[in-house]
Design a protein around this motif. Structure first.
Motif, PDB file in Angstrom:
ATOM      1  N   ARG A  52       0.835  -1.221   0.000  1.00  0.00           N
ATOM      2  CA  ARG A  52       0.000   0.000   0.000  1.00  0.00           C
ATOM      3  C   ARG A  52       0.861   1.259   0.000  1.00  0.00           C
ATOM      4  NH1 ARG A  52      -4.183   0.420   4.607  1.00  0.00           N
ATOM      5  NH2 ARG A  52      -4.250   2.557   3.852  1.00  0.00           N
ATOM      6  N   LEU A  53       1.918   1.260   0.824  1.00  0.00           N
ATOM      7  CA  LEU A  53       2.834   2.405   0.851  1.00  0.00           C
ATOM      8  C   LEU A  53       3.440   2.636  -0.527  1.00  0.00           C
ATOM      9  CD1 LEU A  53       4.653   1.872   4.248  1.00  0.00           C
ATOM     10  CD2 LEU A  53       3.643   4.029   3.508  1.00  0.00           C
ATOM     11  N   PHE A  54       3.900   1.556  -1.157  1.00  0.00           N
ATOM     12  CA  PHE A  54       4.513   1.678  -2.477  1.00  0.00           C
ATOM     13  C   PHE A  54       3.512   2.228  -3.486  1.00  0.00           C
ATOM     14  CE2 PHE A  54       5.657   0.222  -6.692  1.00  0.00           C
ATOM     15  CZ  PHE A  54       6.977   0.642  -6.781  1.00  0.00           C
ATOM     16  N   LYS A  55       2.312   1.658  -3.527  1.00  0.00           N
ATOM     17  CA  LYS A  55       1.302   2.118  -4.488  1.00  0.00           C
ATOM     18  C   LYS A  55       0.935   3.579  -4.252  1.00  0.00           C
ATOM     19  CE  LYS A  55      -3.175   1.155  -6.564  1.00  0.00           C
ATOM     20  NZ  LYS A  55      -3.027   2.356  -7.321  1.00  0.00           N
ATOM     21  N   PHE A  56       0.767   3.961  -2.992  1.00  0.00           N
ATOM     22  CA  PHE A  56       0.424   5.345  -2.672  1.00  0.00           C
ATOM     23  C   PHE A  56       1.519   6.295  -3.164  1.00  0.00           C
ATOM     24  CE2 PHE A  56       0.196   9.148  -0.101  1.00  0.00           C
ATOM     25  CZ  PHE A  56      -1.157   9.411  -0.044  1.00  0.00           C
ATOM     26  N   ALA A  57       2.767   5.982  -2.827  1.00  0.00           N
ATOM     27  CA  ALA A  57       3.880   6.838  -3.248  1.00  0.00           C
ATOM     28  C   ALA A  57       4.019   6.836  -4.766  1.00  0.00           C
ATOM     29  CB  ALA A  57       5.185   6.375  -2.597  1.00  0.00           C
ATOM     30  N   TYR A  58       3.814   5.697  -5.372  1.00  0.00           N
ATOM     31  CA  TYR A  58       3.897   5.574  -6.831  1.00  0.00           C
ATOM     32  C   TYR A  58       2.900   6.524  -7.496  1.00  0.00           C
ATOM     33  CZ  TYR A  58       4.071   3.234 -11.394  1.00  0.00           C
ATOM     34  OH  TYR A  58       4.213   2.958 -12.731  1.00  0.00           O
ATOM     35  N   ASP A  59       1.705   6.567  -6.960  1.00  0.00           N
ATOM     36  CA  ASP A  59       0.667   7.444  -7.521  1.00  0.00           C
ATOM     37  C   ASP A  59       0.919   8.921  -7.204  1.00  0.00           C
ATOM     38  OD1 ASP A  59      -0.630   5.210  -8.524  1.00  0.00           O
ATOM     39  OD2 ASP A  59      -2.077   5.110  -6.882  1.00  0.00           O
ATOM     40  N   LYS A  60       1.374   9.228  -6.017  1.00  0.00           N
ATOM     41  CA  LYS A  60       1.515  10.621  -5.581  1.00  0.00           C
ATOM     42  C   LYS A  60       2.827  11.278  -5.992  1.00  0.00           C
ATOM     43  CE  LYS A  60      -2.380  10.690  -3.400  1.00  0.00           C
ATOM     44  NZ  LYS A  60      -3.523  11.332  -3.978  1.00  0.00           N
ATOM     45  N   PHE A  61       3.874  10.485  -6.222  1.00  0.00           N
ATOM     46  CA  PHE A  61       5.190  11.044  -6.561  1.00  0.00           C
ATOM     47  C   PHE A  61       5.424  11.006  -8.074  1.00  0.00           C
ATOM     48  CE2 PHE A  61      10.000  11.015  -6.008  1.00  0.00           C
ATOM     49  CZ  PHE A  61      10.075  12.320  -5.571  1.00  0.00           C
ATOM     50  N   TYR A  62       4.367  10.806  -8.832  1.00  0.00           N
ATOM     51  CA  TYR A  62       4.433  10.852 -10.289  1.00  0.00           C
ATOM     52  C   TYR A  62       5.450   9.861 -10.844  1.00  0.00           C
ATOM     53  CZ  TYR A  62       2.128  15.107  -8.929  1.00  0.00           C
ATOM     54  OH  TYR A  62       1.293  16.004  -8.330  1.00  0.00           O
ATOM     55  N   LEU A  63       5.326   8.603 -10.421  1.00  0.00           N
ATOM     56  CA  LEU A  63       6.280   7.582 -10.840  1.00  0.00           C
ATOM     57  C   LEU A  63       5.797   6.763 -12.029  1.00  0.00           C
ATOM     58  CD1 LEU A  63       7.369   6.306  -7.318  1.00  0.00           C
ATOM     59  CD2 LEU A  63       8.452   8.027  -8.748  1.00  0.00           C
ATOM     60  N   LYS A  64       4.539   6.951 -12.410  1.00  0.00           N
ATOM     61  CA  LYS A  64       4.016   6.176 -13.536  1.00  0.00           C
ATOM     62  C   LYS A  64       4.843   6.465 -14.785  1.00  0.00           C
ATOM     63  CE  LYS A  64      -0.617   5.818 -11.760  1.00  0.00           C
ATOM     64  NZ  LYS A  64      -1.960   6.306 -11.764  1.00  0.00           N
ATOM     65  N   GLY A  65       5.205   5.379 -15.492  1.00  0.00           N
ATOM     66  CA  GLY A  65       5.967   5.521 -16.716  1.00  0.00           C
ATOM     67  C   GLY A  65       7.451   5.756 -16.502  1.00  0.00           C
ATOM     68  N   LYS A  66       7.939   5.586 -15.281  1.00  0.00           N
ATOM     69  CA  LYS A  66       9.355   5.803 -14.999  1.00  0.00           C
ATOM     70  C   LYS A  66       9.971   4.526 -14.428  1.00  0.00           C
ATOM     71  CE  LYS A  66       9.132  10.712 -14.208  1.00  0.00           C
ATOM     72  NZ  LYS A  66       7.874  11.293 -14.049  1.00  0.00           N
ATOM     73  N   GLU A  67      11.239   4.304 -14.777  1.00  0.00           N
ATOM     74  CA  GLU A  67      11.973   3.206 -14.152  1.00  0.00           C
ATOM     75  C   GLU A  67      12.256   3.577 -12.699  1.00  0.00           C
ATOM     76  OE1 GLU A  67      15.596   2.826 -16.354  1.00  0.00           O
ATOM     77  OE2 GLU A  67      14.654   1.637 -17.913  1.00  0.00           O
ATOM     78  N   ILE A  68      12.241   2.577 -11.845  1.00  0.00           N
ATOM     79  CA  ILE A  68      12.561   2.800 -10.435  1.00  0.00           C
ATOM     80  C   ILE A  68      13.679   1.837 -10.059  1.00  0.00           C
ATOM     81  CG2 ILE A  68      11.690   2.835  -8.076  1.00  0.00           C
ATOM     82  CD1 ILE A  68       8.851   3.115  -9.309  1.00  0.00           C
ATOM     83  N   TRP A  69      14.681   2.349  -9.379  1.00  0.00           N
ATOM     84  CA  TRP A  69      15.840   1.579  -8.972  1.00  0.00           C
ATOM     85  C   TRP A  69      15.888   1.461  -7.455  1.00  0.00           C
ATOM     86  CZ3 TRP A  69      19.382  -0.441 -12.467  1.00  0.00           C
ATOM     87  CH2 TRP A  69      19.223  -0.027 -13.790  1.00  0.00           C
ATOM     88  N   LEU A  70      16.529   0.405  -6.972  1.00  0.00           N
ATOM     89  CA  LEU A  70      16.796   0.259  -5.541  1.00  0.00           C
ATOM     90  C   LEU A  70      17.984  -0.668  -5.363  1.00  0.00           C
ATOM     91  CD1 LEU A  70      15.827  -2.763  -4.373  1.00  0.00           C
ATOM     92  CD2 LEU A  70      13.588  -1.771  -4.763  1.00  0.00           C
ATOM     93  N   GLU A  71      18.509  -0.663  -4.156  1.00  0.00           N
ATOM     94  CA  GLU A  71      19.517  -1.643  -3.785  1.00  0.00           C
ATOM     95  C   GLU A  71      19.092  -2.276  -2.473  1.00  0.00           C
ATOM     96  OE1 GLU A  71      20.177   2.339  -2.899  1.00  0.00           O
ATOM     97  OE2 GLU A  71      20.864   1.613  -4.837  1.00  0.00           O
ATOM     98  N   VAL A  72      19.397  -3.561  -2.350  1.00  0.00           N
ATOM     99  CA  VAL A  72      19.015  -4.320  -1.164  1.00  0.00           C
ATOM    100  C   VAL A  72      20.123  -5.325  -0.881  1.00  0.00           C
ATOM    101  CG1 VAL A  72      17.655  -5.990  -2.502  1.00  0.00           C
ATOM    102  CG2 VAL A  72      17.179  -5.676  -0.076  1.00  0.00           C
ATOM    103  N   GLU A  73      20.397  -5.528   0.409  1.00  0.00           N
ATOM    104  CA  GLU A  73      21.438  -6.476   0.780  1.00  0.00           C
ATOM    105  C   GLU A  73      21.077  -7.872   0.260  1.00  0.00           C
ATOM    106  OE1 GLU A  73      24.177  -7.631   4.627  1.00  0.00           O
ATOM    107  OE2 GLU A  73      22.748  -5.988   4.775  1.00  0.00           O
ATOM    108  N   THR A  74      22.062  -8.530  -0.342  1.00  0.00           N
ATOM    109  CA  THR A  74      21.810  -9.827  -0.978  1.00  0.00           C
ATOM    110  C   THR A  74      21.300 -10.874   0.005  1.00  0.00           C
ATOM    111  OG1 THR A  74      24.134 -10.428  -0.714  1.00  0.00           O
ATOM    112  CG2 THR A  74      23.486  -9.476  -2.833  1.00  0.00           C
ATOM    113  N   THR A  75      21.605 -10.722   1.275  1.00  0.00           N
ATOM    114  CA  THR A  75      21.155 -11.701   2.272  1.00  0.00           C
ATOM    115  C   THR A  75      19.738 -11.426   2.779  1.00  0.00           C
ATOM    116  OG1 THR A  75      22.174 -10.400   4.039  1.00  0.00           O
ATOM    117  CG2 THR A  75      23.511 -12.171   3.059  1.00  0.00           C
ATOM    118  N   ASN A  76      19.156 -10.313   2.386  1.00  0.00           N
ATOM    119  CA  ASN A  76      17.815  -9.955   2.835  1.00  0.00           C
ATOM    120  C   ASN A  76      16.789 -10.573   1.879  1.00  0.00           C
ATOM    121  OD1 ASN A  76      15.494  -8.776   3.817  1.00  0.00           O
ATOM    122  ND2 ASN A  76      16.385  -6.737   4.026  1.00  0.00           N
ATOM    123  N   THR A  77      16.597 -11.864   2.019  1.00  0.00           N
ATOM    124  CA  THR A  77      15.735 -12.584   1.083  1.00  0.00           C
ATOM    125  C   THR A  77      14.274 -12.143   1.175  1.00  0.00           C
ATOM    126  OG1 THR A  77      15.597 -14.406   2.664  1.00  0.00           O
ATOM    127  CG2 THR A  77      17.223 -14.612   0.901  1.00  0.00           C
TER     128      THR A  77
END
Length: 157
Positions: free
Chosen positions: A98-123
């Motif tokens: 829900r947080l992701f969808k809300f931010a996606y809609d409100k921060f004008y992320l539609k149609g944009k690539e989104i990047w992140l990094e996460v520790e490889t052990t955090n399955t």
């Protein structure tokens, strides 16, 4: 205040509101930050970033308690998911999505690539991000310190 989902008490997730973070939420965010790698070490930097138009912070509120948050930032033409955090007692009920969808809609992320990094052990986080449509692009060695690698993940536009 800890809230447990038990037989005697159930969280009504329909009563969780998601709103833009304000200065009044900074102490809670800093508390959550103790569990997050590379989070703000100084509350003044966090307060400054709340007003940066290239960054966004949204918090999930339940009965006046901050129970989660999400943060994105724009870097040139890229969008980066900086943090997503949900308090332990509120996990696995769809609040992160829900947080992701809300931010996606409100921060004008539609149609944009989104990047992140996460520790490889955090399955658990890797699985969560995969369910949101992210895929692993490559591994960055020692990103979080000696022998703590990161997956670089991307969600297509």
């Amino acid at each position: 205040m800890d809230i447990k989902n038990t037989d005697s008490f159930k969280v009504d997730f329909s009563k969780v509101d998601i709103i833009p973070a304000t200065l009044s939420h900074c102490e809670s965010l800093m508390e959550f930050g103790r569990e997050l790698p590379s989070f703000y070490s100084n509350i003044e930097f966090l307060k400054k970033d709340l007003f940066d138009p290239l960054k966004c912070f949204f918090v999930a509120i339940y009965e006046d308690l901050v129970v989660g948050f999400i943060s994105f930032f724009k870097l040139y033409d890229e969008i980066h998911l900086a943090y997503i955090y949900v308090k332990r007692d509120f996990r696995n009920f769809g609040l992160g999505k829900r947080l992701f969808k809300f931010a996606y809609d409100k921060f004008y992320l539609k149609g944009k690539e989104i990047w992140l990094e996460v520790e490889t052990t955090n399955t658990a986080a890797c699985l969560f991000y995969t369910k949101l449509g992210f895929r692993i692009v490559y591994k960055r060695k020692n990103y979080y310190g000696e022998n703590k690698d990161a997956w670089i993940m991307k969600r297509e536009a």
